[in-house]
Each structure stands twice: as structure tokens, then as C-alpha cells.
Design an enzyme around this catalytic site. Structure first.
Site, PDB file in Angstrom:
ATOM      1  N   HIS A   1      -4.951   0.493   0.084  1.00 52.86           N
ATOM      2  CA  HIS A   1      -3.751   1.211   0.540  1.00 52.86           C
ATOM      3  C   HIS A   1      -2.531   0.377   0.209  1.00 52.86           C
ATOM      4  O   HIS A   1      -2.658  -0.741  -0.308  1.00 52.86           O
ATOM      5  CB  HIS A   1      -3.820   1.463   2.056  1.00 52.86           C
ATOM      6  CG  HIS A   1      -3.792   0.208   2.881  1.00 52.86           C
ATOM      7  ND1 HIS A   1      -4.947  -0.436   3.294  1.00 52.86           N
ATOM      8  CD2 HIS A   1      -2.772  -0.558   3.349  1.00 52.86           C
ATOM      9  CE1 HIS A   1      -4.631  -1.514   3.991  1.00 52.86           C
ATOM     10  NE2 HIS A   1      -3.306  -1.624   4.038  1.00 52.86           N
TER      11      HIS A   1
ATOM     12  N   HIS B   1      -5.943   4.155   6.862  1.00 47.55           N
ATOM     13  CA  HIS B   1      -4.713   4.474   6.141  1.00 47.55           C
ATOM     14  C   HIS B   1      -4.968   4.480   4.640  1.00 47.55           C
ATOM     15  O   HIS B   1      -5.741   3.686   4.113  1.00 47.55           O
ATOM     16  CB  HIS B   1      -3.534   3.557   6.465  1.00 47.55           C
ATOM     17  CG  HIS B   1      -3.810   2.073   6.523  1.00 47.55           C
ATOM     18  ND1 HIS B   1      -5.051   1.522   6.409  1.00 47.55           N
ATOM     19  CD2 HIS B   1      -2.962   1.028   6.671  1.00 47.55           C
ATOM     20  CE1 HIS B   1      -4.961   0.211   6.512  1.00 47.55           C
ATOM     21  NE2 HIS B   1      -3.703  -0.117   6.658  1.00 47.55           N
TER      22      HIS B   1
ATOM     23  N   HIS C   1       3.234  -4.601   1.144  1.00 47.77           N
ATOM     24  CA  HIS C   1       2.014  -5.172   0.557  1.00 47.77           C
ATOM     25  C   HIS C   1       1.138  -4.124  -0.097  1.00 47.77           C
ATOM     26  O   HIS C   1       1.191  -2.948   0.236  1.00 47.77           O
ATOM     27  CB  HIS C   1       1.199  -5.940   1.605  1.00 47.77           C
ATOM     28  CG  HIS C   1       0.566  -5.072   2.669  1.00 47.77           C
ATOM     29  ND1 HIS C   1       1.157  -4.832   3.892  1.00 47.77           N
ATOM     30  CD2 HIS C   1      -0.605  -4.389   2.705  1.00 47.77           C
ATOM     31  CE1 HIS C   1       0.372  -4.059   4.618  1.00 47.77           C
ATOM     32  NE2 HIS C   1      -0.704  -3.760   3.922  1.00 47.77           N
TER      33      HIS C   1
ATOM     34  N   HIS D   1      -5.547  -6.920  13.364  1.00 47.42           N
ATOM     35  CA  HIS D   1      -4.501  -6.078  13.914  1.00 47.42           C
ATOM     36  C   HIS D   1      -5.060  -5.254  15.070  1.00 47.42           C
ATOM     37  O   HIS D   1      -6.207  -4.784  14.992  1.00 47.42           O
ATOM     38  CB  HIS D   1      -4.042  -5.036  12.883  1.00 47.42           C
ATOM     39  CG  HIS D   1      -3.346  -5.585  11.687  1.00 47.42           C
ATOM     40  ND1 HIS D   1      -2.267  -6.409  11.762  1.00 47.42           N
ATOM     41  CD2 HIS D   1      -3.554  -5.372  10.369  1.00 47.42           C
ATOM     42  CE1 HIS D   1      -1.848  -6.685  10.536  1.00 47.42           C
ATOM     43  NE2 HIS D   1      -2.625  -6.074   9.664  1.00 47.42           N
TER      44      HIS D   1
ATOM     45  N   TYR E   1      -2.739 -11.828   4.938  1.00 47.67           N
ATOM     46  CA  TYR E   1      -1.637 -11.465   4.044  1.00 47.67           C
ATOM     47  C   TYR E   1      -1.175 -12.714   3.319  1.00 47.67           C
ATOM     48  O   TYR E   1      -1.011 -13.772   3.944  1.00 47.67           O
ATOM     49  CB  TYR E   1      -0.455 -10.903   4.828  1.00 47.67           C
ATOM     50  CG  TYR E   1      -0.747  -9.575   5.464  1.00 47.67           C
ATOM     51  CD1 TYR E   1      -0.581  -8.393   4.756  1.00 47.67           C
ATOM     52  CD2 TYR E   1      -1.204  -9.513   6.762  1.00 47.67           C
ATOM     53  CE1 TYR E   1      -0.857  -7.171   5.338  1.00 47.67           C
ATOM     54  CE2 TYR E   1      -1.492  -8.291   7.351  1.00 47.67           C
ATOM     55  CZ  TYR E   1      -1.314  -7.131   6.637  1.00 47.67           C
ATOM     56  OH  TYR E   1      -1.592  -5.933   7.217  1.00 47.67           O
TER      57      TYR E   1
ATOM     58  N   GLU F   1      -2.815  -8.002   0.541  1.00 51.15           N
ATOM     59  CA  GLU F   1      -3.661  -8.128   1.723  1.00 51.15           C
ATOM     60  C   GLU F   1      -5.123  -8.127   1.313  1.00 51.15           C
ATOM     61  O   GLU F   1      -5.527  -7.343   0.445  1.00 51.15           O
ATOM     62  CB  GLU F   1      -3.410  -6.939   2.667  1.00 51.15           C
ATOM     63  CG  GLU F   1      -4.319  -6.932   3.889  1.00 51.15           C
ATOM     64  CD  GLU F   1      -4.090  -5.729   4.808  1.00 51.15           C
ATOM     65  OE1 GLU F   1      -3.695  -4.663   4.303  1.00 51.15           O
ATOM     66  OE2 GLU F   1      -4.324  -5.860   6.021  1.00 51.15           O
TER      67      GLU F   1
END
Lengths: 311, 112
Positions: free
Chosen positions: A154, A201, A216, A248, A257, A267
Site C-alpha cells: 500500500h 489498507h 511511505h 500500530h 519505517y 515501510e
């Protein structure tokens, strides 16, 4: 879930300040496979388990950042339909001829209200993942080279007007909202995570005054151990890390990251859960982002560089 | 051979080797609050003006360093490698961190 319409992230074109430094990073440290170079001098790479010819294109430029991010759609009829739908919605679209990107069919390009160029395409030469299609082994030697992510997962983009961006992705392109962060005043959405699949995502946006910024590009790993191994490999290669390894709260993703040699953040990511379009979106308050562990669950704090540094 | 870098606003000095860039050396000096961003010349948070001394640079984004900036020696610290003792003024995001008490290392004067 059924996979129709927009299938998945297909490719991103990144600007790098020095091409060979960029290639060394993505090919030798991240461990992607170099699949070609074109007459413009662009370099094409793919992750080892991707079947299509490329997912990352590097272009040397005098500024870092992202040129465009593209999604593969089911077939040419879907591409035509989505182009009509975008035009009816009021966007201007541009057809880019087949072959302008190596081994890639016609692309439909349009600019979204955050100032980013998004593309759709239906066709890209399938070069396979190095495994036979009959009775394959589970992995190849390429799966052990460098960090060796399995695919481009993503991207997170920073720009203005993300409420309009959400409407466009959800109403025209068939995405749905998975998670969101409310603004500091509890009003409006400061950040949104959108899916066209059952990944947490396929693209995400943060409201930001400057248009067209990259936060990113994310590459998928299959285990938390592989993320920790990625941390070792980044350190061995003196790659500057922004945050992580950590998890997260938002998306439950486990992550590191770091920055490529031109300052584009990338990432190494795994985890999350399997959302479906009928799920109620998860909402994070602005406090939830920091003390609530939305950004960094173990440390429960904000990281200024993560929130503010973009290319 | 390490060179001396002087921050004009505070008079502070730190050392920086030939293979090091001004930003990493400044961060290594132990000062708090240095806005270390991408360290690759892409994000623009570490802008300085080199007011004296020789240096070499590596590629940096023209979104943050224009031709005029370059002519005025306004550069990204992460892309500047000293070739002698240099003096710098700090600009932009770095200015606040370097030029407020919060960013200063304890000195004889501030030690309790």
C-alpha cells in the site's frame, strides 16, 4: 471477498536523486528483483512473489517523491467502465499508451483532489514468481535475498482535501473506509485508511496543506520475525530508520519505517486483520493516535518526524 | 581528519569527519531536538547556511534547495561534507531546536 473492479496496488513510480543508489537500495537491501530498464533510463523492479513484470519504477530526478501510484483492475472492460465513471464524476482522465511503461498495457491517469496522480490499468506481462505453476515449491532463493518482501502492499499519501478523496475512492472506485483518525478538535477526518480488498489498507491519506506528497510506500512481509530481520538488515546497511520495529494500534500492523537514499520513506510491514466492506470503520480520536497507541502501540506516543517528514 | 563546525548563533562547536555529514555529526554531539529527517536530501528539514569554509555536497532535492539557495550556500546539512573547518547558520525547522534553551546542551553556565 469477491475480487472485481479495482484489484490491488499495481505499481508506484518514485523519484530518486541518484538512480544507482536507489537501485542498490531497492534491489540489494530490500531484495527486490530488477526486471528491466527503459529508454528513459527508468529502472523496473518487482517483489519476489509478485507475478506481474514490475511494481516499482525508479526515475532519477532533482527532487524526491512519488510521480504516480497505480491500481490493477480486473480486465480491459473494467478499465473502460471505470474511466467513464471517473469522467461522469467530473474528473479529467488521460489515456497513456500501452508500452509507455515496460510490459504494461494502457493506463488511465487522473489527478485526485489531494494533488496525487493515480492510475488504473488492466494488463501487465506476467513474468511469474520464479516458481513453476504445477506443483511449485513454497519459495525460491529470491525469497531469501535482502529483506525480500512478498509484494508492494500500500502507500500513504499526504495532501489536502482528503474528504473529497475518500468520496471519490468509495463512490467511484469501489473502496471502503477501514479506519480513520479524527482531527484534534474531534471534527473531520485527519487520516483515512481505504481498502479495495480485504487488506487493512490498499491506500491511505493524511490531510496536509502541501499537495502530492509521499509519506511511505509499504512492502509486505509474512511474519513479525521477518520484520525484526528487516531491522537487522537495515542496520547492517546503515539505512536510517524513522520508527520501529513496533506495532500500530491503527490496522494492528507490525512495522519498521525507514528512508531510502533519496529520503523517500518506505515501510516493511506485516499483520493487520481481514476487514470486509460491511464492517463498521474503526475510529481513532486525536488522543488515541498518540497516548492511545494508534501510531505506536508499545510506546503510546507520537513521533514528530513520522507525522511531519514527507517527500 | 575531523574538522570543527561552528554554529554561529550559539558559538557552539562540534567535530565532523570528512566522511560524515554536518547533520549526523550535530546529532552525535548529544544536543537534543535536532530535527533529523530523512537524512537523504529529500525532506528539507535540516537546512543551514554555510557562512565560511569549504565543503562538498551530494544530491539534494531542488524542492528545498533552489539554485539561488545553492549560490547563497543555503544547503541541507545531511548532504554537506566538510573539507575544512566551517561555520553555519541554522535555518527553518532546525533554527528553533538549535537556538532555544530546550535545544542547548548543558554548558558551564547552565549546569546546576
Amino acid at each position: 471477498m469477491a475480487m472485481t473492479g479495482v484489484l490491488r496496488p499495481g505499481h508506484a513510480q518514485l523519484r530518486v536523486l541518484n538512480l544507482e543508489e536507489g537501485v542498490r537500495h531497492y534491489r540489494d537491501v530490500l531484495g527486490m528483483v530488477e526486471t528491466g530498464r527503459d529508454a528513459q533510463g527508468r529502472v523496473y523492479l518487482k517483489c519476489w512473489d509478485e507475478r506481474d513484470h514490475n511494481s516499482l519504477i525508479l526515475r532519477e530526478s532533482d527532487r524526491a517523491g512519488i510521480d504516480f501510484f497505480a491500481f490493477k483492475v480486473l480486465d480491459e472492460a473494467t478499465l473502460d467502465k471505470l474511466e467513464r465513471d471517473l469522467q461522469e464524476y467530473g474528473l479529467t482522465t488521460e489515456r497513456i499508451p500501452a508500452g509507455e511503461l515496460m510490459e504494461t498495457g494502457e493506463r488511465v491517469r487522473f489527478e485526485i483532489p489531494s494533488g496525487h496522480k493515480i492510475e488504473l490499468y488492466a494488463t501487465k506481462t506476467q513474468v511469474g514468481n520464479g516458481l513453476q505453476v504445477t506443483n511449485p515449491a513454497p519459495w525460491t532463493p529470491a525469497a531469501e535475498k535482502g529483506i525480500a518482501p512478498v509484494r508492494l502492499d500500500h502507500c500513504l499519501l499526504y495532501g489536502p482535501n482528503i474528504a473529497e478523496v475518500k468520496k471519490l475512492f468509495c463512490e467511484v472506485l469501489g473502496f471502503y473506509l477501514v479506519e480513520r483518525v479524527l482531527g484534534p478538535d474531534g471534527e473531520g477526518e485527519a487520516a483515512i485508511w481505504l481498502s479495495c480488498s480485504h487488506k487493512v489498507h490498499d491506500i491511505a491519506f493524511v490531510e496536509h496543506p502541501e499537495p502530492g506528497k509521499l509519506h511511505h510506500l509499504s512492502f509486505l512481509l509474512e511474519s513479525w520475525e521477518e520484520v525484526l530481520r528487516a531491522g537487522d538488515i537495515l542496520a547492517m546497511n546503515k539505512v536510517p530508520i524513522d520508527i520501529g520495529p513496533t506495532r500500530h494500534g491503527i490496522t494492528r500492523g507490525c512495522t519498521i519505517y525507514a528512508w531510502d537514499p533519496s529520503g523517500n520513506r518506505f515501510e516493511t510491514f506485516m499483520g493487520g486483520y481481514q476487514p470486509y466492506p460491511d464492517y463498521e470503520p474503526t475510529t481513532w480520536t486525536f488522543d488515541g493516535l498518540g497516548e492511545g497507541g494508534g501510531l505506536d502501540y508499545p510506546q503510546r506516543k507520537l513521533h514528530e518526524s513520522f507525522l511531519t517528514v514527507v517527500t | 581528519m575531523p574538522y570543527q563546525v561552528t554554529i554561529e548563533e550559539t558559538g557552539e562547536r562540534y567535530t565532523c569527519g570528512e566522511q560524515e555529514n554536518l547533520l549526523i555529526a550535530m546529532a552525535r554531539s548529544g544536543r537534543r531536538g535536532i530535527p533529523v529527517g530523512c537524512r537523504g536530501g529529500g525532506c528539507g528539514v535540516c537546512k543551514v547556511e554555510v557562512t565560511a569554509g569549504d565543503y562538498e555536497t551530494r544530491a539534494m532535492s531542488c524542492q528545498h534547495v533552489t539554485e539561488e539557495d545553492r549560490a547563497e550556500r543555503r544547503l541541507l546539512a545531511c548532504r554537506v561534507f566538510p573539507r575544512g573547518d566551517v561555520s553555519v547558520k541554522v535555518l527553518g525547522k532546525m533554527h528553533k531546536a538549535v537556538c532555544t534553551n530546550a535545544g542547548l546542551r548543558p554548558t558551564e553556565k547552565t549546569k546546576i
